[in-house]
Design a protein around this motif. Structure first.
Motif, PDB file in Angstrom:
ATOM      1  N   ARG A   1      35.194  56.810 117.023  1.00  0.00           N
ATOM      2  CA  ARG A   1      36.644  57.894 116.120  1.00  0.00           C
ATOM      3  C   ARG A   1      36.539  58.457 115.417  1.00  0.00           C
ATOM      4  NH1 ARG A   1      40.489  57.051 112.114  1.00  0.00           N
ATOM      5  NH2 ARG A   1      42.364  57.393 112.256  1.00  0.00           N
ATOM      6  N   ARG A   2      35.512  59.218 114.684  1.00  0.00           N
ATOM      7  CA  ARG A   2      34.905  60.299 114.186  1.00  0.00           C
ATOM      8  C   ARG A   2      34.925  61.269 115.469  1.00  0.00           C
ATOM      9  NH1 ARG A   2      31.530  58.685 108.978  1.00  0.00           N
ATOM     10  NH2 ARG A   2      33.296  58.099 107.718  1.00  0.00           N
ATOM     11  N   GLU A   3      34.400  60.811 116.478  1.00  0.00           N
ATOM     12  CA  GLU A   3      33.785  61.788 117.663  1.00  0.00           C
ATOM     13  C   GLU A   3      35.001  62.413 118.220  1.00  0.00           C
ATOM     14  OE1 GLU A   3      30.813  59.896 119.904  1.00  0.00           O
ATOM     15  OE2 GLU A   3      29.035  59.825 118.388  1.00  0.00           O
TER      16      GLU A   3
ATOM     17  N   TRP B   1      29.533  43.702 111.570  1.00  0.00           N
ATOM     18  CA  TRP B   1      29.314  45.088 110.639  1.00  0.00           C
ATOM     19  C   TRP B   1      28.945  46.717 111.200  1.00  0.00           C
ATOM     20  CZ3 TRP B   1      31.186  47.709 106.751  1.00  0.00           C
ATOM     21  CH2 TRP B   1      29.967  48.552 106.140  1.00  0.00           C
ATOM     22  N   ARG B   2      28.724  45.639 112.884  1.00  0.00           N
ATOM     23  CA  ARG B   2      28.038  46.869 113.412  1.00  0.00           C
ATOM     24  C   ARG B   2      28.960  46.970 113.977  1.00  0.00           C
ATOM     25  NH1 ARG B   2      21.872  44.069 115.198  1.00  0.00           N
ATOM     26  NH2 ARG B   2      20.939  44.817 112.770  1.00  0.00           N
ATOM     27  N   ARG B   3      29.716  46.485 115.107  1.00  0.00           N
ATOM     28  CA  ARG B   3      31.137  47.154 115.540  1.00  0.00           C
ATOM     29  C   ARG B   3      32.127  47.401 115.315  1.00  0.00           C
ATOM     30  NH1 ARG B   3      32.745  42.141 116.617  1.00  0.00           N
ATOM     31  NH2 ARG B   3      31.086  40.996 117.924  1.00  0.00           N
ATOM     32  N   PHE B   4      32.433  47.276 113.254  1.00  0.00           N
ATOM     33  CA  PHE B   4      33.121  47.552 113.087  1.00  0.00           C
ATOM     34  C   PHE B   4      32.661  49.657 113.045  1.00  0.00           C
ATOM     35  CE2 PHE B   4      34.034  49.872 108.471  1.00  0.00           C
ATOM     36  CZ  PHE B   4      35.264  50.096 108.488  1.00  0.00           C
ATOM     37  N   ARG B   5      30.945  49.809 112.410  1.00  0.00           N
ATOM     38  CA  ARG B   5      30.401  50.562 112.434  1.00  0.00           C
ATOM     39  C   ARG B   5      30.740  51.881 113.913  1.00  0.00           C
ATOM     40  NH1 ARG B   5      30.677  54.072 108.564  1.00  0.00           N
ATOM     41  NH2 ARG B   5      28.593  54.423 109.095  1.00  0.00           N
ATOM     42  N   ARG B   6      30.400  51.255 114.752  1.00  0.00           N
ATOM     43  CA  ARG B   6      30.668  52.101 115.965  1.00  0.00           C
ATOM     44  C   ARG B   6      31.871  52.198 116.217  1.00  0.00           C
ATOM     45  NH1 ARG B   6      26.979  47.258 118.051  1.00  0.00           N
ATOM     46  NH2 ARG B   6      29.096  46.464 118.585  1.00  0.00           N
ATOM     47  N   ALA B   7      32.667  51.573 116.423  1.00  0.00           N
ATOM     48  CA  ALA B   7      34.306  51.970 116.061  1.00  0.00           C
ATOM     49  C   ALA B   7      34.283  53.321 115.346  1.00  0.00           C
ATOM     50  CB  ALA B   7      35.608  51.084 116.124  1.00  0.00           C
ATOM     51  N   VAL B   8      33.958  53.200 114.205  1.00  0.00           N
ATOM     52  CA  VAL B   8      34.330  54.663 113.428  1.00  0.00           C
ATOM     53  C   VAL B   8      33.444  55.390 113.891  1.00  0.00           C
ATOM     54  CG1 VAL B   8      33.540  55.462 111.147  1.00  0.00           C
ATOM     55  CG2 VAL B   8      34.601  53.002 110.746  1.00  0.00           C
ATOM     56  N   ARG B   9      32.424  55.436 114.281  1.00  0.00           N
ATOM     57  CA  ARG B   9      31.866  56.464 114.837  1.00  0.00           C
ATOM     58  C   ARG B   9      32.614  57.224 115.907  1.00  0.00           C
ATOM     59  NH1 ARG B   9      26.734  53.551 115.519  1.00  0.00           N
ATOM     60  NH2 ARG B   9      26.399  53.629 112.336  1.00  0.00           N
TER      61      ARG B   9
ATOM     62  N   ILE C   1      38.421  62.445 117.123  1.00  0.00           N
ATOM     63  CA  ILE C   1      38.880  63.734 115.777  1.00  0.00           C
ATOM     64  C   ILE C   1      38.101  64.389 115.890  1.00  0.00           C
ATOM     65  CG2 ILE C   1      39.438  63.923 113.464  1.00  0.00           C
ATOM     66  CD1 ILE C   1      39.429  60.986 113.188  1.00  0.00           C
ATOM     67  N   SER C   2      36.743  64.941 115.944  1.00  0.00           N
ATOM     68  CA  SER C   2      36.129  65.884 115.527  1.00  0.00           C
ATOM     69  C   SER C   2      36.173  66.900 117.171  1.00  0.00           C
ATOM     70  CB  SER C   2      34.676  65.408 115.846  1.00  0.00           C
ATOM     71  OG  SER C   2      33.367  67.095 115.641  1.00  0.00           O
ATOM     72  N   ARG C   3      36.149  66.079 118.491  1.00  0.00           N
ATOM     73  CA  ARG C   3      36.016  66.491 119.253  1.00  0.00           C
ATOM     74  C   ARG C   3      37.943  67.313 119.764  1.00  0.00           C
ATOM     75  NH1 ARG C   3      33.068  62.716 121.725  1.00  0.00           N
ATOM     76  NH2 ARG C   3      35.833  61.377 121.780  1.00  0.00           N
ATOM     77  N   ALA C   4      38.926  66.976 118.887  1.00  0.00           N
ATOM     78  CA  ALA C   4      39.938  67.317 119.315  1.00  0.00           C
ATOM     79  C   ALA C   4      40.499  67.648 118.175  1.00  0.00           C
ATOM     80  CB  ALA C   4      40.705  65.797 118.627  1.00  0.00           C
ATOM     81  N   GLN C   5      39.899  68.150 117.201  1.00  0.00           N
ATOM     82  CA  GLN C   5      39.834  69.139 116.301  1.00  0.00           C
ATOM     83  C   GLN C   5      39.275  71.029 116.581  1.00  0.00           C
ATOM     84  OE1 GLN C   5      38.713  68.093 112.650  1.00  0.00           O
ATOM     85  NE2 GLN C   5      40.995  67.109 111.827  1.00  0.00           N
ATOM     86  N   SER C   6      37.904  70.240 117.880  1.00  0.00           N
ATOM     87  CA  SER C   6      37.072  71.498 117.908  1.00  0.00           C
ATOM     88  C   SER C   6      38.057  72.463 118.686  1.00  0.00           C
ATOM     89  CB  SER C   6      36.453  71.535 118.635  1.00  0.00           C
ATOM     90  OG  SER C   6      35.936  70.103 119.681  1.00  0.00           O
TER      91      SER C   6
END
Length: 106
Positions: A80-82, A70-78, A84-89
């Motif tokens: 990925r979101r970072e 679960w922790r590994r999955f949450r790190r991967a999601v975080r 995407i956020s950098r790419a959109q900015s």
């Protein structure tokens, strides 16, 4: 005014909480037996549990593995979101799916 403020001895207070904590009895039942307000006994029980937390039970190997996954999955999601956020900015024109294609045809 028939209700009078009662003072309880420290011994009474110390003996009231174990009726709920160790015996596992409901607060309302113990309070009725002691002839005190259930809110008073509930507050004392809450304070006792806050000051005397129960130790965490030992996790089984299966539970530890699930938590690790679960922790590994949450790190991967975080991560990925970072990304995407950098790419959109950095994308000045904005995402392509928001363009008005009908307007570009003219």
């Amino acid at each position: 005014m028939s209700d009078k403020h009662r003072n309880f001895s420290p011994q009474f207070k110390a003996e009231a909480v174990p009726l709920v904590v160790t015996a596992g009895r409901p607060v309302a039942e113990a309070a009725r037996e002691l002839e005190i307000n259930p809110g008073t006994l509930g507050s004392r029980e809450h304070a006792w549990r806050r000051n005397n937390p129960e130790p965490e039970p030992e996790m089984s190997p299966v539970e530890r593995a699930r938590l690790s996954d679960w922790r590994r999955f949450r790190r991967a999601v975080r991560r990925r979101r970072e990304r995407i956020s950098r790419a959109q900015s950095t994308d000045v024109a904005g995402p392509t799916h928001h363009r008005n294609i009908a307007a570009e045809a003219y």
